[in-house]
Design an enzyme around this catalytic site. Sequence first.
Site, PDB file in Angstrom:
ATOM      1  N   ARG A 232       0.833  -1.200   0.000  1.00  0.00           N
ATOM      2  CA  ARG A 232       0.000   0.000   0.000  1.00  0.00           C
ATOM      3  C   ARG A 232       0.867   1.248   0.000  1.00  0.00           C
ATOM      4  O   ARG A 232       1.937   1.277   0.628  1.00  0.00           O
ATOM      5  CB  ARG A 232      -0.890   0.049   1.258  1.00  0.00           C
ATOM      6  N   GLU A 261      -3.223   7.750  -5.696  1.00  0.00           N
ATOM      7  CA  GLU A 261      -3.045   6.914  -6.881  1.00  0.00           C
ATOM      8  C   GLU A 261      -3.506   7.687  -8.120  1.00  0.00           C
ATOM      9  O   GLU A 261      -4.412   8.516  -8.055  1.00  0.00           O
ATOM     10  CB  GLU A 261      -3.846   5.619  -6.712  1.00  0.00           C
ATOM     11  N   HIS A 288      -0.414   0.186  -9.700  1.00  0.00           N
ATOM     12  CA  HIS A 288      -1.120  -0.735  -8.788  1.00  0.00           C
ATOM     13  C   HIS A 288      -1.643  -1.950  -9.573  1.00  0.00           C
ATOM     14  O   HIS A 288      -2.837  -2.261  -9.531  1.00  0.00           O
ATOM     15  CB  HIS A 288      -2.270   0.006  -8.095  1.00  0.00           C
TER      16      HIS A 288
END
Length: 330
Positions: A232, A261, A288
Amino acid sequence: MKRVVVLESIHPDGVTALQRHYDVTVCLGASRARILDAVTAASAIVVRSVTRVDRELLDRARRLQVIGRAGIGTDNIDMAYAAERGIEVITVPGGNAVSVAEFTVMQILALCRNAYAIAEAVKANDFRRELYQGVELSAQTVGIVGVGQIGQLVAQRLRPFGCRLIGFDINPALRDRFAELSVQWMDCLDDLLQRSDVITVHVPKTAQTTGMIGARELALMKRGVRLINTSRGGIIVEAELLKAVQRGHVAGAAIDVLVDEPPFHALSEQVNYTNPLLGHPNILITPHCAASTEEAQRVVALNLVEAMVKILAPGTRGRRRASVAVGAKR
Ligand code: MLT
């Protein structure tokens, strides 16, 4: 017919399975206003790691019974408020673990051998191979921070390379498992940081793990260390990582997860995302996508839908738990 709103991309077979039972709206890359509007009539929503399922969203979703989290992490969900409202949160913890572990091993090898820099140089007609001398993974000590399900799969996959494996986990019950995996148990994180040539992070994002690798921890690491984060954003402090790479203390970092993100559903011409980490040649940013494989996404989506259908079936109200982790069936 109950309404389900899919707010982030899941495998198309999952969407098809949902459509057999519900009125499904797929709402990818939507603005916050549009999301808040879309959830008002939803009995269930499906999210991954980006959508902030906070009090504001939950207050708008007055009919919500289920939050389907296509993956494992729940750090983007206000779990306490969801529980207070009697909304169940379904996760599929094992579904993408193999994919994340494989991606991690790929990034470890890529950092050891400068793979991305070589690929870029060659595209620019630069073939000076002496610039890209790497290191053998077999000669490295790899430190695994967090040796839960994904950390263990990473260890299993690294073992045949012959590198030394050391690990740290806050769960003392894992000590026997470490021995089975030939991972040397470190009593504290500092020991692992000081001894590793490569460090890979596999912890959930919690109040304890946020910022767990900051300026102090980076300074403890060996000069020339390589870092991988597929867990994360924010577990490694981004600004401190950048400084450590700039001064050459960290030789390279492969970062799949960021605090903020980028927009995963937008076309490049629509994106004005900036992040100082993107500008450094020794920091490899990926969007991601460690869990993004056909196999993992299909398993996660289908297991999620199966669990969702059971929970939303008439007559199950009143027997609900706050959070359900679905064992992934492959
Ligand atoms: C997860 O929490 O399982 C991962 O971050 C995967 C994802 O959301 O894509």
